[in-house]
Design an enzyme around this catalytic site. Structure first.
Site, PDB file in Angstrom:
ATOM      1  CG  ASP A 100       2.594   6.909 -10.489  1.00 46.92           C
ATOM      2  OD1 ASP A 100       3.789   7.003 -10.147  1.00 46.92           O
ATOM      3  OD2 ASP A 100       1.653   7.266  -9.771  1.00 46.92           O
TER       4      ASP A 100
ATOM      5  CB  CYS B 136     -13.817  -1.984  10.767  1.00 42.04           C
ATOM      6  SG  CYS B 136     -12.313  -2.214  11.761  1.00 42.04           S
TER       7      CYS B 136
ATOM      8  CB  CYS C  60      -9.280  -3.842   9.570  1.00 42.34           C
ATOM      9  SG  CYS C  60     -10.686  -4.946   9.404  1.00 42.34           S
TER      10      CYS C  60
END
Length: 412
Positions: A338, A204, A201
Site C-alpha cells: 500500500d 482514553c 490519547c
C-alpha cells in the site's frame, strides 16, 4: 543467567548445524545472506532454540518503527567496551533471523538484538532480556502492520510486569503508554519530529495537548513522564545532570537521538556515557545506510526512508538546493504493498532540488510530487537518473527493497 557453559542439547546442536548448512547453500545459490531460511530450518528442528542460544547472554532488545538497526549497531559498539557482543547487525529482525545471528556465536557476553515491532513480546519471552529499548511507534506498512495504537497495546500487554529495564522515549505518547505497564522504566527525552500518529490519547482516546515539547491528555491526565536522560543539542544529559558530547560520523538529529538512547542502555550494563559515546564514533554506515559511493563519476549518498516519519527525518539531512535528489519507491512484500503513505510525506521540503524518480512505483510517486508542485523527471534506471545530474554529490533516498536494488547496482 545460566551458569552452564554449554546450554545446547544434542537436538539444539543438530538444529544449529542444519541451519548453517541451509544458510550456506542459500548464499552459494546467490539468494542473499541465508540467515532467515537458516533460522527457519533451525527453529523447525528445535522450537526452543532461540531461548537456549540466549540463556548465557546478557540481552538487550531494540524495537521501534524507525531507527532500530542504527540504534542496535550503536549499542553493540558501546557494549563492546565491556565484553564480546553478538548482534543481528544486518537487520534480520524476526525470530528466524535473530536465531540465525545468535547461532553463529559461542563466547559472547552480550546479545544486542533488533526486533520487529510485531515480534517484540514473543522474543522477550524467549530471550529474558536484561534491557528493552523502545524508541518510537508510527505508521508503517499500512497493508499488514497493525494500526499504531494496536501495536502499542500489544507491547503494553506483552511487557506487563517484565523484569527487564525498559529504556523508553518519553516524547512519544504511544511508547510511554506501552512502557508504563513495566515496573522499571528509564525515560529518555529524545524528541519526536513526526507527531501525526500521536494526536489522540492512547489511554482514553481524548485529544492530546502539546504545549512546546510537553504533552498531556486534558481528559484522563495521562502525561509525559519526567526524563532521567535527555538529548540536548550535541550532548547527552545523564541522570546526574552531566553533559556528555556526542561525536558521530552518522548524520542528522535522529542519529543523535539514537545515540542518547544507546547511552542510556549502555549505562544499564555498567558502561559509562563517556566510554559509550566515544565508541559510537566508530560507526560510519549501517547496512549501507549513509554510505557515500562513487558511481558514474558522481558521489551518491545512500539514504533509507521507509515511512512518513523516516522521510521527514531524511529530508532534514540532505544538502541544501540545488543538490540533486533521486527518489526510489517500491511496493514489494518487504515494503508493504500500500503506497497511500506517500500522501503523508511533505514533499514541499524538496523545493529547489532537481528531483529524479525511480522504482516500481515511480508513477505513484510522480503523481504525489505533481500535487506537491515539485519539478521532477521520471527515469527508467539509476544510470539514467545519475547521467542527468551534474558532477558532485547526489542524495539518493529509497524505501526498503528499492534501497537493496540500488546497493546491488552500485556494488555496495
Amino acid at each position: 543467567m545460566a551458569g552452564n557453559s554449554d546450554p545446547l542439547t544434542p537436538r539444539a546442536k543438530l538444529a544449529v548445524t542444519a541451519g548453517k548448512a541451509v544458510a550456506a547453500a542459500s548464499r552459494a545459490a546467490g539468494r542473499g545472506s541465508g540467515s532467515v531460511i537458516g533460522g527457519r530450518v533451525a527453529l523447525k528442528l528445535d522450537p526452543d532454540l532461540l531461548a537456549r542460544l540466549a540463556q548465557n547472554l546478557d540481552v538487550v532488545l531494540v524495537s521501534a518503527t524507525n531507527g532500530k538497526t542504527t540504534t542496535t549497531r550503536l549499542i553493540a559498539e558501546a557494549l563492546r567496551a565491556a565484553g564480546p557482543v553478538v548482534s543481528n547487525a544486518l537487520g534480520a529482525n524476526m525470530p528466524a533471523g535473530i536465531t540465525s545471528a545468535l547461532a553463529g556465536n559461542s563466547d559472547s557476553k552480550f546479545g544486542v538484538i533488533e526486533v520487529d515491532e510485531k515480534y517484540l513480546a514473543g522474543v522477550a519471552r524467549d530471550t529474558d532480556p536484561k534491557c528493552i529499548a523502545l524508541l518510537n511507534l508510527s505508521r508503517d506498512q499500512l497493508d499488514r502492520a497493525a494500526e499504531t495504537r494496536m501495536m502499542a497495546e500489544a507491547w503494553r500487554e506483552g511487557l506487563a510486569g517484565t523484569k527487564s529495564v525498559v529504556v523508553a522515549n518519553c516524547d512519544d505518547p504511544l511508547v510511554v503508554w506501552a512502557a508504563s505497564s513495566s515496573p522499571n522504566v528509564v525515560w529518555v527525552a529524545v524528541g519526536q519530529m513526526w507527531k501525526d500518529d500521536a494526536w489522540s490519547c492512547p489511554s482514553c482516546g481524548g485529544v492530546m495537548q502539546r504545549p512546546g515539547d510537553d504533552w498531556f491528555c486534558g481528559e484522563c491526565g495521562f502525561r509525559r513522564p519526567t526524563p532521567s536522560w535527555a538529548l540536548s543539542g550535541d550532548h547527552v544529559l545523564d541522570p546526574h545532570g552531566s553533559a556528555w558530547p556526542i561525536h558521530l560520523q552518522l548524520p542528522g538529529r535522529a542519529n543523535k537521538a539514537n545515540a542518547a538512547s544507546s547511552a542510556a542502555v549502555a549505562a544499564v550494563f555498567g558502561v559509562p556515557p563517556q566510554v559509550a559515546l566515544e565508541r559510537m564514533y566508530q560507526v560510519q554506515a549501517v547496512a549501507g545506510r549513509y554510505d557515500v559511493v562513487q558511481f558514474m563519476q558522481r558521489d551518491l549518498r545512500l539514504l533509507l526512508a521507509k515511512n512518513p516519519a523516516g522521510w521527514l527525518e531524511t529530508f532534514s539531512l540532505i544538502d541544501p538546493p540545488p543538490s540533486p535528489v533521486i527518489l526510489s519507491v517500491n511496493a514489494r512484500g518487504a515494503d508493504g504493498t500500500d503506497t497511500s503513505w506517500l500522501w503523508d510525506v511533505d514533499y514541499t521540503r524538496l523545493t529547489g532540488h532537481p528531483i529524479f524518480v525511480l522504482g516500481d512505483r515511480k508513477l505513484d510517486l510522480a503523481v504525489r510530487l505533481e500535487v506537491a508542485g515539485q519539478h521532477f523527471q521520471v527515469c527508467d534506471s539509476l544510470d539514467q537518473a545519475v547521467q542527468m545530474c551534474p558532477p558532485g554529490r547526489i542524495e539518493v533516498i529509497a524505501n526498503y527493497t528499492a534501497f537493496q536494488d540500488l546497493r546491488r547496482r552500485v556494488g555496495n
